[in-house]
Write an enzyme that holds these catalytic residues in place. Structure first.
Site, PDB file in Angstrom:
ATOM      1  CB  SER A   5     -21.310 -18.516 -26.928  1.00  9.79           C
ATOM      2  OG  SER A   5     -22.272 -18.209 -27.909  1.00  9.79           O
ATOM      3  CG  HIS A  28     -21.499 -14.649 -24.966  1.00 10.73           C
ATOM      4  ND1 HIS A  28     -21.020 -13.393 -24.679  1.00 10.73           N
ATOM      5  CD2 HIS A  28     -21.582 -14.706 -26.316  1.00 10.73           C
ATOM      6  CE1 HIS A  28     -20.820 -12.715 -25.804  1.00 10.73           C
ATOM      7  NE2 HIS A  28     -21.165 -13.498 -26.823  1.00 10.73           N
ATOM      8  CG  ASP A  30     -23.445 -14.805 -29.407  1.00  9.96           C
ATOM      9  OD1 ASP A  30     -22.804 -13.752 -29.227  1.00  9.96           O
ATOM     10  OD2 ASP A  30     -22.976 -15.938 -29.210  1.00  9.96           O
ATOM     11  CG  MET A  32     -26.385 -12.909 -34.079  1.00 10.97           C
ATOM     12  SD  MET A  32     -25.460 -14.056 -35.119  1.00 10.97           S
ATOM     13  CE  MET A  32     -24.245 -14.661 -33.926  1.00 10.97           C
ATOM     14  CG  HIS A  61     -22.074 -10.185 -28.445  1.00 13.98           C
ATOM     15  ND1 HIS A  61     -21.266 -11.073 -29.139  1.00 13.98           N
ATOM     16  CD2 HIS A  61     -21.849  -8.971 -29.000  1.00 13.98           C
ATOM     17  CE1 HIS A  61     -20.609 -10.423 -30.075  1.00 13.98           C
ATOM     18  NE2 HIS A  61     -20.944  -9.148 -30.024  1.00 13.98           N
ATOM     19  CG  MET A  63     -23.189  -9.416 -32.759  1.00 12.80           C
ATOM     20  SD  MET A  63     -22.686 -11.137 -32.911  1.00 12.80           S
ATOM     21  CE  MET A  63     -23.573 -11.820 -31.514  1.00 12.80           C
ATOM     22  CG  MET A 132     -16.533  -8.925 -32.063  1.00 12.15           C
ATOM     23  SD  MET A 132     -17.413 -10.192 -31.125  1.00 12.15           S
ATOM     24  CE  MET A 132     -17.428 -11.567 -32.274  1.00 12.15           C
ATOM     25  CG  ASP A 170     -17.743 -13.551 -28.714  1.00 15.53           C
ATOM     26  OD1 ASP A 170     -17.670 -14.783 -28.920  1.00 15.53           O
ATOM     27  OD2 ASP A 170     -18.796 -12.891 -28.846  1.00 15.53           O
TER      28      ASP A 170
HETATM   29  C1  DX5 Z   1     -20.042 -14.901 -32.985  1.00 16.87           C
HETATM   30  C2  DX5 Z   1     -20.536 -14.859 -31.575  1.00 16.87           C
HETATM   31  C3  DX5 Z   1     -19.816 -15.739 -30.635  1.00 16.87           C
HETATM   32  C4  DX5 Z   1     -19.888 -17.206 -30.962  1.00 16.87           C
HETATM   33  C5  DX5 Z   1     -18.551 -17.760 -30.617  1.00 16.87           C
HETATM   34  O1  DX5 Z   1     -20.526 -13.812 -33.682  1.00 16.87           O
HETATM   35  O2  DX5 Z   1     -20.449 -13.535 -31.053  1.00 16.87           O
HETATM   36  O3  DX5 Z   1     -20.223 -15.517 -29.290  1.00 16.87           O
HETATM   37  O4  DX5 Z   1     -20.849 -17.913 -30.236  1.00 16.87           O
HETATM   38  O5  DX5 Z   1     -18.512 -19.088 -31.031  1.00 16.87           O
HETATM   39  P1  DX5 Z   1     -17.131 -19.917 -31.035  1.00 16.87           P
HETATM   40  O6  DX5 Z   1     -16.635 -19.921 -29.622  1.00 16.87           O
HETATM   41  O7  DX5 Z   1     -17.537 -21.247 -31.544  1.00 16.87           O
HETATM   42  O8  DX5 Z   1     -16.197 -19.176 -31.960  1.00 16.87           O
HETATM   43 ZN    ZN Z   2     -20.846 -13.278 -28.900  1.00 19.44          ZN
END
Ligand code: DX5
Ligand code: ZN
Length: 220
Positions: A5, A28, A30, A32, A61, A63, A132, A170
């Site tokens: 990620s 990956h 993220d 947000m 991903h 969010m 998650m 994740d």
């Molecule tokens: C959190 C993200 C993850 C995050 C995971 O909301 O969706 O993808 O990057 O990070 P680690 O592996 O550090 O928990």
């Molecule tokens: Zn993620």
């Protein structure tokens, strides 16, 4: 598959950070929006640039609120897999179809408190289930082993032939937790801090893959 990620990477050097994990399977990403989760990261322009900068398949991903409106655009931008949250979606089936029509795999994500059971039917329209293992929003949180029964249940459905899905986990995936997730039936592992906080991100990917492989005892 291992999906580092980039949330834990240096955002000023994303191209190089992607290169540092060129032995990974997916990258990956993220997304947000500071509404669905209390954090803000990046969006379509960055995904488009990343797609040009790396040959790794992008695992987006989302969010974000209103994924029905925004998700297909990530497929059009070149993402290999586009996952959105069922808690935010109005019409998950329609959105999955739009993602697939734009040429990407479609993923559905559930937060730790969201049950799997009500969505087993809807998941027939998807390629990926993202369970998650932390509350979405931030990297570096502690792995929640209590969600693994959902991974186990999904694995049963896939092994019984009722669903065809990647089962992705994740949050909090590291050397100390990846075996439990693999043993429960996951086959795609997102890791942010465990990869990018390591001295050698590529080596961290290799180590995680070896541990997961050894623990995947559910294979038919
Ligand atoms: C959190 C993200 C993850 C995050 C995971 O909301 O969706 O993808 O990057 O990070 P680690 O592996 O550090 O928990
Ligand atoms: Zn993620």
């Amino acid at each position: 598959m291992i999906a580092p990620s980039i949330l834990s990477a240096d955002f000023a050097r994303l191209g190089e950070e992607a290169e540092a994990v060129d032995n990974a399977d997916w990258l990956h990403v993220d997304v947000m929006d500071a509404h669905f989760v209390p954090n803000l990261t990046l969006g379509l322009p960055v995904v488009k640039s990343l797609h040009k900068a790396t040959s790794l398949p992008l695992d987006c991903h989302l969010m974000i609120d209103d994924p029905d409106r925004w998700a297909p655009g990530y497929a059009e931008a070149g993402a290999a897999n586009v996952t959105f949250h069922v808690e935010a979606a109005r019409d998950p089936v329609q959105t999955a179809r739009a993602i697939r029509a734009a040429g990407a795999l479609a993923g559905l994500s559930i937060k730790p408190g969201t049950p799997l059971e009500p969505y087993l039917d809807v998941l027939k329209e998807f390629d990926t289930l993202l369970v998650m293992t932390v509350e979405p929003g931030f990297g570096g949180q502690a792995f929640m082993a209590e969600v693994l029964p959902k991974v186990r249940r999904a694995r049963q459905e896939v092994n019984a032939g009722h669903l065809r899905l990647f089962i992705e986990v994740d949050g909090g995936i590291a050397d100390s937790t990846i075996e439990a997730a693999a043993e429960a039936g996951a086959d795609v592992f997102v890791a942010g801090s465990a990869v990018y906080d390591a001295g050698d991100p590529g080596k961290a990917v290799e180590a995680l893959r070896a541990k997961a492989r050894a623990a995947m005892n559910w294979q038919q």
